[in-house]
Design an enzyme around this catalytic site. Sequence first.
Site, short mmCIF file in Angstrom:
data_model
loop_
_atom_site.label_atom_id
_atom_site.label_comp_id
_atom_site.label_asym_id
_atom_site.label_seq_id
_atom_site.Cartn_x
_atom_site.Cartn_y
_atom_site.Cartn_z
N GLN A 19 48.46 55.14 61.36
CA GLN A 19 47.34 55.76 60.98
C GLN A 19 46.22 54.44 61.18
O GLN A 19 46.77 54.05 59.66
CB GLN A 19 46.46 56.36 61.05
N LYS B 156 44.38 64.81 64.99
CA LYS B 156 45.79 65.02 65.86
C LYS B 156 46.69 66.03 64.77
O LYS B 156 47.33 67.01 65.94
CB LYS B 156 46.32 63.61 65.54
N ASP C 293 53.62 55.36 69.29
CA ASP C 293 52.05 54.67 69.99
C ASP C 293 52.13 53.43 71.10
O ASP C 293 51.22 52.93 71.41
CB ASP C 293 51.56 54.09 68.09
#
Length: 316
Positions: free
Chosen positions: A103, A59, A129
Amino acid sequence: MSGVGTPARVLDGAGVAAAICESLRPRIEDVRRAAGRPPALGLLLAGSDPGSEVYVRNKIRESEALGMRTALKRLPDSAAFGEALAVVDAFNADPGVDGILVQSPLPAGMGDDAERRIFAAIDPSKDVDGFHPENVGRLVQQTPALAPCTPAGVMELLDRCSVPLVGRRAVVIGRSDIVGKPLAMLLLHRHATVTICHSRTVDLPRVAAQADVLVAAVGRPAFVTADFVKPGATVVDVGTNTLTDRDRVTSIFGAGSKKLAAFDRRGRVLSGDVHPGVADVAGAITPVPGGVGPLTIAMLLSNTVQAAERRLGLRS
Ligand code: NAP
């Protein structure tokens, strides 16, 4: 449409992801002009899960390749939930951070509900997200929202590959908050007739075989076999499973396969949730790797740019 015996069209997720990233470049420039800096992503990596290390590295690499900024905060496996919360609070308060990504998984010691609690602590306008309850609600109500990256990526792929959805039957195997449920909602908004399946679904192959668009988000290697698939259906394989057992690789991919050769070089290979034999029945199929995975990252970058644009008033 292909039928039994004709290999399926391969849907090139990596190619679509590259096109999405290219399309972000002028928007990143607009943000840079307006803010005096490029869009910026804050990442929290807590613990030492090897998969998470790879995902976070990818990422960061992809963000920086587009000229975006990243700020990575790391916490040890032993960190308390409050420490993770403090990182999120600092990102929330920082005007130089447009998007926040925590994460998963969080270390087990943070408790069973830690992920839900940390997602709920993220400023919804920075929630790239799309897991904050406000963004989940907006997704359901179809009002502008940051949509979860993997489902949004699947929709981009289906659109850019001209897979028809209106009035078609879509079956999603998997009902997680991050993939199955939001993807089912996005398909519904596009007027597909959607069925969500899970571990208690009775006669799953028969239900799946009604699908014009079949999505596998199960987390079990080669789980979806040819008998799950209507001839000519589009099959989207979200699964990302690492195989470390040679016999398993041989039984799924065959003795002379490229996967087995790759396994013999590296000692592990990736498998999707879809058995390779499905390619003889499906009309179109996503590969693993190179299918949904790159799209997930592309949509993360897209959401970060979108969050920056909204915060700067460049879009509504
Ligand atoms: P998850 O939270 O573990 O959910 C798995 C779902 O599969 C659950 O709803 C579960 O049903 C269902 N399931 C499990 N066994 C089943 C069975 N025998 N029959 C029918 N349904 C079954 O997984 P996830 O986070 O959604 O991820 C799914 C897969 O996608 C994983 O391989 C993950 O690594 C991968 N993934 C890939 C990306 C990417 O970017 N490519 C992104 C996210 C996830 P129940 O609810 O009944 O338990």
